[in-house]
Motif scaffolding. Sequence first.
Motif, PDB file in Angstrom:
ATOM      1  N   ALA A 311      74.206  49.623  47.600  1.00 54.60           N
ATOM      2  CA  ALA A 311      75.206  49.387  48.645  1.00 54.60           C
ATOM      3  C   ALA A 311      75.024  50.296  49.853  1.00 54.60           C
ATOM      4  CB  ALA A 311      76.609  49.566  48.075  1.00 54.60           C
ATOM      5  N   ALA A 312      74.047  51.188  49.824  1.00 56.69           N
ATOM      6  CA  ALA A 312      73.844  52.113  50.939  1.00 56.69           C
ATOM      7  C   ALA A 312      73.142  51.457  52.117  1.00 56.69           C
ATOM      8  CB  ALA A 312      73.041  53.325  50.478  1.00 56.69           C
ATOM      9  N   GLN A 313      72.545  50.268  51.913  1.00 62.75           N
ATOM     10  CA  GLN A 313      71.821  49.622  52.994  1.00 62.75           C
ATOM     11  C   GLN A 313      71.770  48.111  52.788  1.00 62.75           C
ATOM     12  OE1 GLN A 313      69.442  52.045  50.962  1.00 62.75           O
ATOM     13  NE2 GLN A 313      70.110  50.386  49.627  1.00 62.75           N
ATOM     14  N   VAL A 314      71.530  47.407  53.906  1.00 61.59           N
ATOM     15  CA  VAL A 314      71.332  45.962  53.883  1.00 61.59           C
ATOM     16  C   VAL A 314      69.876  45.693  54.257  1.00 61.59           C
ATOM     17  CG1 VAL A 314      71.923  43.774  55.002  1.00 61.59           C
ATOM     18  CG2 VAL A 314      73.718  45.422  54.461  1.00 61.59           C
ATOM     19  N   PHE A 315      69.203  44.848  53.476  1.00 58.96           N
ATOM     20  CA  PHE A 315      67.823  44.479  53.772  1.00 58.96           C
ATOM     21  C   PHE A 315      67.841  43.220  54.630  1.00 58.96           C
ATOM     22  CE2 PHE A 315      67.725  47.094  50.037  1.00 58.96           C
ATOM     23  CZ  PHE A 315      66.575  47.861  50.169  1.00 58.96           C
ATOM     24  N   VAL A 316      67.183  43.282  55.773  1.00 64.48           N
ATOM     25  CA  VAL A 316      67.217  42.185  56.738  1.00 64.48           C
ATOM     26  C   VAL A 316      65.893  41.420  56.674  1.00 64.48           C
ATOM     27  CG1 VAL A 316      67.630  41.560  59.148  1.00 64.48           C
ATOM     28  CG2 VAL A 316      68.681  43.627  58.192  1.00 64.48           C
ATOM     29  N   CYS A 317      66.002  40.101  56.474  1.00 68.28           N
ATOM     30  CA  CYS A 317      64.817  39.267  56.269  1.00 68.28           C
ATOM     31  C   CYS A 317      64.988  37.921  56.963  1.00 68.28           C
ATOM     32  CB  CYS A 317      64.580  39.008  54.774  1.00 68.28           C
ATOM     33  SG  CYS A 317      64.484  40.478  53.745  1.00 68.28           S
ATOM     34  N   GLN A 318      63.871  37.247  57.157  1.00 68.94           N
ATOM     35  CA  GLN A 318      63.920  35.844  57.535  1.00 68.94           C
ATOM     36  C   GLN A 318      64.215  35.023  56.280  1.00 68.94           C
ATOM     37  OE1 GLN A 318      63.927  34.921  60.515  1.00 68.94           O
ATOM     38  NE2 GLN A 318      62.704  36.336  61.768  1.00 68.94           N
ATOM     39  N   ALA A 319      64.764  33.815  56.476  1.00 69.77           N
ATOM     40  CA  ALA A 319      65.066  32.941  55.342  1.00 69.77           C
ATOM     41  C   ALA A 319      63.780  32.611  54.569  1.00 69.77           C
ATOM     42  CB  ALA A 319      65.735  31.677  55.847  1.00 69.77           C
ATOM     43  N   PRO A 320      63.873  32.389  53.237  1.00 71.35           N
ATOM     44  CA  PRO A 320      65.105  32.374  52.424  1.00 71.35           C
ATOM     45  C   PRO A 320      65.620  33.782  52.137  1.00 71.35           C
ATOM     46  CG  PRO A 320      63.198  32.003  51.033  1.00 71.35           C
ATOM     47  CD  PRO A 320      62.688  32.047  52.449  1.00 71.35           C
ATOM     48  N   PHE A 321      66.908  33.875  51.846  1.00 74.98           N
ATOM     49  CA  PHE A 321      67.566  35.168  51.672  1.00 74.98           C
ATOM     50  C   PHE A 321      67.722  35.539  50.191  1.00 74.98           C
ATOM     51  CE2 PHE A 321      69.507  33.499  55.723  1.00 74.98           C
ATOM     52  CZ  PHE A 321      68.616  34.174  56.542  1.00 74.98           C
ATOM     53  N   LYS A 322      66.755  35.139  49.394  1.00 72.71           N
ATOM     54  CA  LYS A 322      66.721  35.491  47.981  1.00 72.71           C
ATOM     55  C   LYS A 322      65.283  35.845  47.648  1.00 72.71           C
ATOM     56  CE  LYS A 322      68.536  33.957  43.548  1.00 72.71           C
ATOM     57  NZ  LYS A 322      69.266  32.893  42.838  1.00 72.71           N
ATOM     58  N   THR A 323      65.085  36.900  46.876  1.00 73.60           N
ATOM     59  CA  THR A 323      63.723  37.342  46.585  1.00 73.60           C
ATOM     60  C   THR A 323      62.963  36.290  45.786  1.00 73.60           C
ATOM     61  OG1 THR A 323      64.536  38.512  44.627  1.00 73.60           O
ATOM     62  CG2 THR A 323      64.340  39.782  46.664  1.00 73.60           C
ATOM     63  N   PRO A 324      61.665  36.081  46.134  1.00 73.12           N
ATOM     64  CA  PRO A 324      60.973  36.611  47.310  1.00 73.12           C
ATOM     65  C   PRO A 324      61.456  35.919  48.580  1.00 73.12           C
ATOM     66  CG  PRO A 324      59.517  35.194  46.020  1.00 73.12           C
ATOM     67  CD  PRO A 324      60.790  35.280  45.263  1.00 73.12           C
ATOM     68  N   THR A 325      61.742  36.727  49.599  1.00 70.60           N
ATOM     69  CA  THR A 325      62.365  36.243  50.828  1.00 70.60           C
ATOM     70  C   THR A 325      61.312  35.758  51.823  1.00 70.60           C
ATOM     71  OG1 THR A 325      62.226  38.372  51.951  1.00 70.60           O
ATOM     72  CG2 THR A 325      64.148  37.990  50.527  1.00 70.60           C
ATOM     73  N   GLY A 326      61.802  35.434  53.034  1.00 70.74           N
ATOM     74  CA  GLY A 326      60.897  35.285  54.160  1.00 70.74           C
ATOM     75  C   GLY A 326      60.459  36.661  54.635  1.00 70.74           C
ATOM     76  N   ARG A 327      59.899  36.747  55.811  1.00 64.82           N
ATOM     77  CA  ARG A 327      59.337  38.014  56.305  1.00 64.82           C
ATOM     78  C   ARG A 327      60.405  39.099  56.356  1.00 64.82           C
ATOM     79  NH1 ARG A 327      58.221  40.359  61.422  1.00 64.82           N
ATOM     80  NH2 ARG A 327      59.224  38.571  62.464  1.00 64.82           N
ATOM     81  N   PHE A 328      60.056  40.264  55.803  1.00 61.29           N
ATOM     82  CA  PHE A 328      60.961  41.412  55.787  1.00 61.29           C
ATOM     83  C   PHE A 328      60.969  42.065  57.165  1.00 61.29           C
ATOM     84  CE2 PHE A 328      61.454  46.087  54.888  1.00 61.29           C
ATOM     85  CZ  PHE A 328      62.814  46.027  54.615  1.00 61.29           C
ATOM     86  N   LEU A 329      62.172  42.322  57.723  1.00 62.48           N
ATOM     87  CA  LEU A 329      62.316  42.854  59.073  1.00 62.48           C
ATOM     88  C   LEU A 329      62.712  44.325  59.113  1.00 62.48           C
ATOM     89  CD1 LEU A 329      64.231  39.840  60.664  1.00 62.48           C
ATOM     90  CD2 LEU A 329      61.763  40.277  60.679  1.00 62.48           C
ATOM     91  N   GLY A 330      63.371  44.809  58.074  1.00 59.86           N
ATOM     92  CA  GLY A 330      63.803  46.196  58.045  1.00 59.86           C
ATOM     93  C   GLY A 330      65.151  46.341  57.376  1.00 59.86           C
ATOM     94  N   VAL A 331      65.776  47.497  57.535  1.00 61.11           N
ATOM     95  CA  VAL A 331      67.060  47.751  56.885  1.00 61.11           C
ATOM     96  C   VAL A 331      68.090  48.195  57.920  1.00 61.11           C
ATOM     97  CG1 VAL A 331      65.990  48.403  54.687  1.00 61.11           C
ATOM     98  CG2 VAL A 331      66.562  50.166  56.360  1.00 61.11           C
ATOM     99  N   VAL A 332      69.349  48.015  57.551  1.00 64.01           N
ATOM    100  CA  VAL A 332      70.454  48.583  58.309  1.00 64.01           C
ATOM    101  C   VAL A 332      71.246  49.445  57.345  1.00 64.01           C
ATOM    102  CG1 VAL A 332      72.497  48.156  59.706  1.00 64.01           C
ATOM    103  CG2 VAL A 332      70.572  46.568  59.817  1.00 64.01           C
ATOM    104  N   HIS A 333      71.384  50.724  57.661  1.00 66.23           N
ATOM    105  CA  HIS A 333      72.069  51.649  56.764  1.00 66.23           C
ATOM    106  C   HIS A 333      73.579  51.595  56.962  1.00 66.23           C
ATOM    107  CE1 HIS A 333      68.339  53.429  55.337  1.00 66.23           C
ATOM    108  NE2 HIS A 333      67.914  53.395  56.584  1.00 66.23           N
ATOM    109  N   MET A 334      74.301  51.873  55.905  1.00 59.58           N
ATOM    110  CA  MET A 334      75.753  51.767  55.924  1.00 59.58           C
ATOM    111  C   MET A 334      76.366  52.626  57.032  1.00 59.58           C
ATOM    112  SD  MET A 334      78.499  52.417  52.860  1.00 59.58           S
ATOM    113  CE  MET A 334      78.009  54.121  52.641  1.00 59.58           C
ATOM    114  N   GLN A 335      75.883  53.843  57.214  1.00 59.08           N
ATOM    115  CA  GLN A 335      76.459  54.721  58.242  1.00 59.08           C
ATOM    116  C   GLN A 335      76.344  54.105  59.634  1.00 59.08           C
ATOM    117  OE1 GLN A 335      74.589  58.584  57.722  1.00 59.08           O
ATOM    118  NE2 GLN A 335      76.458  59.375  56.791  1.00 59.08           N
ATOM    119  N   ARG A 336      75.223  53.436  59.893  1.00 53.66           N
ATOM    120  CA  ARG A 336      75.059  52.788  61.200  1.00 53.66           C
ATOM    121  C   ARG A 336      76.043  51.623  61.341  1.00 53.66           C
ATOM    122  NH1 ARG A 336      70.975  52.169  65.166  1.00 53.66           N
ATOM    123  NH2 ARG A 336      72.084  51.268  66.961  1.00 53.66           N
ATOM    124  N   LEU A 337      76.231  50.876  60.288  1.00 51.91           N
ATOM    125  CA  LEU A 337      77.180  49.757  60.324  1.00 51.91           C
ATOM    126  C   LEU A 337      78.587  50.230  60.663  1.00 51.91           C
ATOM    127  CD1 LEU A 337      75.963  47.793  57.174  1.00 51.91           C
ATOM    128  CD2 LEU A 337      75.835  46.982  59.536  1.00 51.91           C
TER     129      LEU A 337
END
Length: 419
Positions: A311-337
Amino acid sequence: MAGELIYAFRVMRLPLLDAGGSPIGQIEDLVAIPGRPASRGQPAVAPRIVGFVASSQRRRIFVNANRVEELNSDGARLRSWDVDLNPFKPRPGEVLINAELIDRRIGTETVSDVGLLQAGDGRSTWWEIDKVRLSRRGGIGRRPTYRLADASELPGLFDSPTAMEAEAARLRDFHPAEVAAVVRKLPDAQRRQIAHAMDDERLADVLEELPEEEQIRIVEGLDRERLVGVFDEMEFDDLADLLGQMSHAQQERMLDVMDDEDEEVVRRLLSYEEGTAGGLMTPEVIILGPTATVAEALAEIRNPDWVVSIAAQVFVCQAPFKTPTGRFLGVVHMQRLLREPPAMEIRQIVDDCPTVLPDTSDAEVAEQLASYDLLAVAVCDAAGRLLGAVTVDDVIDRMLGTEWRKRHRPTRSTGSVTP
């Protein structure tokens, strides 16, 4: 109401209050667990209240007694603003005061109420059942008579059908690691009994805290229906670790009880070598697309089913949004949110972050986590698709080795059964 007797019927008329004192429901019942008589130098443990059943938003929910900050004539006020709205499910070994205890016959008398007394150990407080109010019907034209009896005078009143059900109920609020330490001290027959007395979610949590060989001994004693329920509650990486210690025939039997989708995930995890990122990773992480908003990301993080490291971060990807996903773009950390406006799309705040391949060694994974101060590192394939993540707690498990769960760890006093 500390120090004074409060009766269950009075509590069942009280409103449930949020942390600010506003009513959010109504208490309908109290959930009690059995006590334990004094034995082998251990003091007696009184039966106690572990929670309250309340109606809220047209649901019957369970409110853990530890979450109640204050119980007085105004109501039961919660410590925090969070409310678990999952429907209440009674567990083996527990007694519902209103539904099961009130009006129960004891010889020529009937239980009409129970008296609660607040107790504590300096760190926490709870409510023990101190008195039982008994009534006796009078003769023609006579009123009933009443008397107060000590709860200790009626030891069978709160007893469960089996000792293991009572034990499972007493361990309800203990951390799974502490419960696992108790289970490990029991002989095989009692282990199977206490496993049977736990619900699927609780048993899954406890299994994940036991060494794999001890997990196997318990799992092999479960029937197909129970296996389905327990496996459905286990994390995929823990499930793969368990099956990885079994023979091929045992693995196939266990895989056969899963649905096709879960079986595919577990088989994929079993295909990775031990001691690699693939063998350590969990495929269940928080995944969102780049156009999801900060508000949507925070809503996912608030889900209490996610462990802290996920729960400390969200993984941002292109669709589909279930592993294995589309291209991985990076993460957004909870503190930044927490610092950004709710309507902002998370593509604007994605952090570039290190990733590892499935065949990366566990030592290299640990170095990445330490170097970048991460709680989880993304595992991607050669095409850049997200496969899962390795969390810091799984790396620590690996570093401690297979024997650490076998070593004795102190537990809270439970009044546990003695083998």
